[in-house]
Design a protein around this motif. Structure first.
Motif, PDB file in Angstrom:
ATOM      1  N   PHE A   1     -24.364 -19.144  25.046  1.00  0.00           N
ATOM      2  CA  PHE A   1     -23.461 -18.562  26.042  1.00  0.00           C
ATOM      3  C   PHE A   1     -23.359 -19.468  27.260  1.00  0.00           C
ATOM      4  O   PHE A   1     -22.269 -19.712  27.775  1.00  0.00           O
ATOM      5  CB  PHE A   1     -23.940 -17.163  26.449  1.00  0.00           C
ATOM      6  N   ALA A   2     -24.487 -19.992  27.725  1.00  0.00           N
ATOM      7  CA  ALA A   2     -24.501 -20.857  28.906  1.00  0.00           C
ATOM      8  C   ALA A   2     -23.685 -22.125  28.661  1.00  0.00           C
ATOM      9  O   ALA A   2     -22.914 -22.554  29.530  1.00  0.00           O
ATOM     10  CB  ALA A   2     -25.942 -21.206  29.295  1.00  0.00           C
TER      11      ALA A   2
ATOM     12  N   MET B   1     -16.164 -23.776  30.106  1.00  0.00           N
ATOM     13  CA  MET B   1     -14.988 -23.062  30.618  1.00  0.00           C
ATOM     14  C   MET B   1     -14.728 -23.407  32.091  1.00  0.00           C
ATOM     15  O   MET B   1     -13.590 -23.522  32.516  1.00  0.00           O
ATOM     16  CB  MET B   1     -15.157 -21.540  30.478  1.00  0.00           C
ATOM     17  N   ALA B   2     -15.787 -23.573  32.847  1.00  0.00           N
ATOM     18  CA  ALA B   2     -15.655 -23.857  34.280  1.00  0.00           C
ATOM     19  C   ALA B   2     -14.950 -25.175  34.534  1.00  0.00           C
ATOM     20  O   ALA B   2     -14.338 -25.355  35.596  1.00  0.00           O
ATOM     21  CB  ALA B   2     -17.040 -23.869  34.931  1.00  0.00           C
TER      22      ALA B   2
ATOM     23  N   GLU C   1     -19.952 -21.193  28.706  1.00  0.00           N
ATOM     24  CA  GLU C   1     -19.489 -20.852  30.056  1.00  0.00           C
ATOM     25  C   GLU C   1     -19.398 -22.086  30.949  1.00  0.00           C
ATOM     26  O   GLU C   1     -18.473 -22.195  31.769  1.00  0.00           O
ATOM     27  CB  GLU C   1     -20.397 -19.776  30.650  1.00  0.00           C
ATOM     28  N   ARG C   2     -20.320 -23.028  30.816  1.00  0.00           N
ATOM     29  CA  ARG C   2     -20.226 -24.285  31.580  1.00  0.00           C
ATOM     30  C   ARG C   2     -18.950 -25.039  31.215  1.00  0.00           C
ATOM     31  O   ARG C   2     -18.255 -25.571  32.073  1.00  0.00           O
ATOM     32  CB  ARG C   2     -21.452 -25.169  31.330  1.00  0.00           C
TER      33      ARG C   2
ATOM     34  N   ASP D   1     -16.798 -12.329  21.749  1.00  0.00           N
ATOM     35  CA  ASP D   1     -17.692 -12.700  22.841  1.00  0.00           C
ATOM     36  C   ASP D   1     -16.975 -12.930  24.171  1.00  0.00           C
ATOM     37  O   ASP D   1     -17.507 -12.602  25.227  1.00  0.00           O
ATOM     38  CB  ASP D   1     -18.480 -13.960  22.454  1.00  0.00           C
ATOM     39  N   TYR D   2     -15.766 -13.512  24.116  1.00  0.00           N
ATOM     40  CA  TYR D   2     -15.047 -13.855  25.347  1.00  0.00           C
ATOM     41  C   TYR D   2     -13.555 -13.618  25.181  1.00  0.00           C
ATOM     42  O   TYR D   2     -13.011 -13.766  24.082  1.00  0.00           O
ATOM     43  CB  TYR D   2     -15.230 -15.342  25.706  1.00  0.00           C
TER      44      TYR D   2
ATOM     45  N   CYS E   1     -11.823 -16.187  32.474  1.00  0.00           N
ATOM     46  CA  CYS E   1     -12.701 -16.087  31.306  1.00  0.00           C
ATOM     47  C   CYS E   1     -13.614 -14.886  31.522  1.00  0.00           C
ATOM     48  O   CYS E   1     -14.275 -14.784  32.547  1.00  0.00           O
ATOM     49  CB  CYS E   1     -13.527 -17.372  31.153  1.00  0.00           C
ATOM     50  N   TRP E   2     -13.622 -13.993  30.555  1.00  0.00           N
ATOM     51  CA  TRP E   2     -14.442 -12.788  30.644  1.00  0.00           C
ATOM     52  C   TRP E   2     -15.390 -12.730  29.462  1.00  0.00           C
ATOM     53  O   TRP E   2     -14.961 -12.868  28.310  1.00  0.00           O
ATOM     54  CB  TRP E   2     -13.584 -11.520  30.608  1.00  0.00           C
ATOM     55  N   ALA E   3     -16.662 -12.505  29.712  1.00  0.00           N
ATOM     56  CA  ALA E   3     -17.617 -12.193  28.651  1.00  0.00           C
ATOM     57  C   ALA E   3     -17.465 -10.705  28.366  1.00  0.00           C
ATOM     58  O   ALA E   3     -17.422  -9.892  29.295  1.00  0.00           O
ATOM     59  CB  ALA E   3     -19.040 -12.511  29.102  1.00  0.00           C
TER      60      ALA E   3
END
Length: 166
Positions: free
Chosen positions: A89-90, A96-97, A93-94, A113-114, A105-107
């Motif tokens: 997940f980390a 996506m940033a 998400e990195r 998952d997203y 972006c939503w978990a």
């Protein structure tokens, strides 16, 4: 007057009205805002500062019309990751940033998952972005794309429905 209770700012009806107006008219002059909520300028300004300091007002901004830039394509994307460990997940998400076309972006819980909101020039640019995501090896197992054909409703959160008031 609002009061702080258990570290959380308690809102009264005027606070909620201020928030509701600001969400739709962020550049309203302070004097006009004060008049609309039936306060003089100084008490209205003090409430506004308190709402900012409490973190209820996070920022001010403009809603930019996407039509002004010519035709653009919005796509909502469901993402399912290959593995479900914290590091997966980390890593996702990195990634996506760092991608400007992914504007939200939503978990989420459930089988997906997203959810992503993507804005690109056209479908070719979207496919290029998807190809980059898959090549980046950030753990995408499966994705589903939904092209927006027409926005139907875009409104700010109705604070008056959710704010706890005195």
């Amino acid at each position: 007057m609002s009061s702080i209770k258990h570290g959380r700012l308690k809102l009264d009806n005027r606070d909620v009205r201020i928030l509701s107006i600001l969400q739709k008219e962020g550049r309203i002059p302070k004097a006009a805002l004060a008049e609309r909520v039936n306060l003089s300028a100084t008490p209205c300004w003090e409430r506004l500062k308190r709402l900012e300091e409490a973190g209820i007002i996070e920022r001010y901004g403009a809603k930019v019309s996407m039509k002004a830039f010519g035709p653009l394509t919005q796509v909502f994307v469901q993402i399912e990751l290959e593995a479900h460990h914290a590091e997966n997940f980390a890593r996702f998400e990195r990634a996506m940033a760092d991608i400007p076309e992914i504007v939200e972006c939503w978990a989420v819980g459930g089988g997906i998952d997203y959810f992503l909101k993507v804005v690109v020039r056209d479908l070719e640019a979207y496919q290029d972005l998807v190809d980059q995501l898959l090549a980046a090896e950030i753990g995408v197992n499966r994705y589903y794309s939904y092209v927006v054909t027409m926005p139907v409703k875009e409104e700010p959160v109705p604070v008056e429905l959710f704010a706890a008031t005195d």
